[in-house]
Design a protein around this motif. Structure first.
Motif, PDB file in Angstrom:
ATOM      1  N   GLN A   4       5.214 -11.879  -7.577  1.00 30.73           N
ATOM      2  CA  GLN A   4       4.609 -11.765  -8.902  1.00 30.73           C
ATOM      3  C   GLN A   4       3.162 -12.239  -8.889  1.00 30.73           C
ATOM      4  N   ILE A   5       2.918 -13.334  -8.193  1.00 27.15           N
ATOM      5  CA  ILE A   5       1.558 -13.877  -8.128  1.00 27.15           C
ATOM      6  C   ILE A   5       0.636 -12.924  -7.373  1.00 27.15           C
ATOM      7  N   THR A   6       1.110 -12.429  -6.226  1.00 29.13           N
ATOM      8  CA  THR A   6       0.270 -11.509  -5.435  1.00 29.13           C
ATOM      9  C   THR A   6       0.031 -10.210  -6.183  1.00 29.13           C
ATOM     10  N   LEU A  14      -4.924  -2.627  -6.363  1.00 28.04           N
ATOM     11  CA  LEU A  14      -3.778  -1.718  -6.287  1.00 28.04           C
ATOM     12  C   LEU A  14      -3.939  -0.502  -7.194  1.00 28.04           C
ATOM     13  N   ILE A  15      -4.377  -0.734  -8.414  1.00 26.66           N
ATOM     14  CA  ILE A  15      -4.477   0.374  -9.366  1.00 26.66           C
ATOM     15  C   ILE A  15      -5.520   1.408  -8.922  1.00 26.66           C
ATOM     16  N   PRO A  16      -6.742   1.010  -8.529  1.00 23.01           N
ATOM     17  CA  PRO A  16      -7.693   2.015  -8.032  1.00 23.01           C
ATOM     18  C   PRO A  16      -7.184   2.753  -6.796  1.00 23.01           C
ATOM     19  N   GLN A  17      -6.513   2.038  -5.889  1.00 26.73           N
ATOM     20  CA  GLN A  17      -5.968   2.715  -4.713  1.00 26.73           C
ATOM     21  C   GLN A  17      -4.908   3.733  -5.117  1.00 26.73           C
ATOM     22  N   ALA A  18      -4.037   3.373  -6.050  1.00 26.11           N
ATOM     23  CA  ALA A  18      -2.990   4.283  -6.494  1.00 26.11           C
ATOM     24  C   ALA A  18      -3.586   5.531  -7.144  1.00 26.11           C
ATOM     25  N   TRP A 169       1.481  -2.202   1.607  1.00 26.05           N
ATOM     26  CA  TRP A 169       2.264  -3.441   1.734  1.00 26.05           C
ATOM     27  C   TRP A 169       3.012  -3.732   0.437  1.00 26.05           C
ATOM     28  N   TRP A 170       2.324  -3.588  -0.692  1.00 28.33           N
ATOM     29  CA  TRP A 170       2.945  -3.863  -1.985  1.00 28.33           C
ATOM     30  C   TRP A 170       4.090  -2.898  -2.238  1.00 28.33           C
ATOM     31  N   TRP A 171       3.894  -1.610  -1.920  1.00 24.15           N
ATOM     32  CA  TRP A 171       4.972  -0.616  -2.035  1.00 24.15           C
ATOM     33  C   TRP A 171       6.208  -1.066  -1.261  1.00 24.15           C
TER      34      TRP A 171
END
Length: 238
Positions: A4-6, A14-18, A169-171
């Motif tokens: 959650q923190i990361t 993350l959002i711009p990459q997505a 990584w987040w995925w």
């Protein structure tokens, strides 16, 4: 808590990459061919395949090479398979619930579900995912009288190396969490089984967009599902 923190810290990246990936990734067409049919001989087996673009067969040219075509063909060696495909590109668990709501009540012996990847890429909250999967399974049992439900686990999304870090990584972390939540949900339904797809993230298993399954991956998936279905129905009918 760590995830959650990361997530909060990485969200500006993350959002711009997505968004960038969504714009730049090759958009593959949906496979041609019928989305329902009858094949094989023997006792009737009513099969529903429902879910996202992988359920739909994106990554191959025709339905005969996709999950539905290969699975119904394999099951046709043992049953007269009356099969139906209900899927769309980009579908989330919420979209599947809408599909099921819009279907008239009918009986299916077996349902194979492919869902979750778009819930990862759309940042669906974990508790919302768990709730929607509970509702989905309840609907399949109560409205469609399903004897057996097979839920395909999410792939290890961190291994899609054509996509950038840290999003990849987040995925991977979120796909593991959704699989863990799915395992908890499945324990509440005796009709359900969830399983990892035996198709490694390697070039011959991946379509040219670097994301969807290839014909070889759909074959491995169909083989695995067919074995589970036949053994499960043998147990039910014993």
């Amino acid at each position: 808590m760590f995830h959650q923190i990361t997530t909060v810290l990485l969200m500006p990246v993350l959002i711009p990459q997505a968004i960038f990936i969504n714009k730049m990734t090759v958009s593959l067409p949906e496979p041609t061919g019928e989305r329902l049919g009858v094949c094989g001989a023997g006792n009737e087996l009513k099969l529903l395949i429902i879910g996202d673009s992988a359920a739909l067969g994106v990554g191959v040219d025709g339905q005969e090479d996709a999950l539905a075509g290969q699975l119904s063909s394999l099951l046709g060696c043992y049953y007269s398979v009356n099969w139906k495909l209900l899927a769309k590109t980009g579908a989330t668990a919420e979209d599947v619930l809408v599909m099921l709501h819009n279907q008239q009540a009918q009986v299916f012996d077996v349902v194979l579900v492919s869902i979750g990847v778009n819930d990862v890429t759309h940042f669906t909250h974990l508790s919302r995912w768990e709730k929607r999967m509970n509702v989905m399974l309840n609907t399949l049992v109560s409205k469609f009288s399903v004897k057996k439900i097979l839920l395909s686990n999410l792939p290890p999304m961190q291994e899609f190396t054509t996509f950038p870090l840290p999003l990849r990584w987040w995925w991977g972390q979120r796909s593991k969490q959704l699989n863990n939540r799915l395992t908890v949900v499945v324990k509440n339904f005796s009709q359900c089984t969830n399983f990892d797809i035996d198709a490694p993230i390697e070039p011959r298993y991946i379509a040219k967009d670097g994301f969807h399954p290839s014909k070889v991956a759909y074959q491995a998936w169909a083989n695995q599902a067919a074995k589970t279905i036949t053994s499960s129905l043998d147990d039910i009918n014993a």
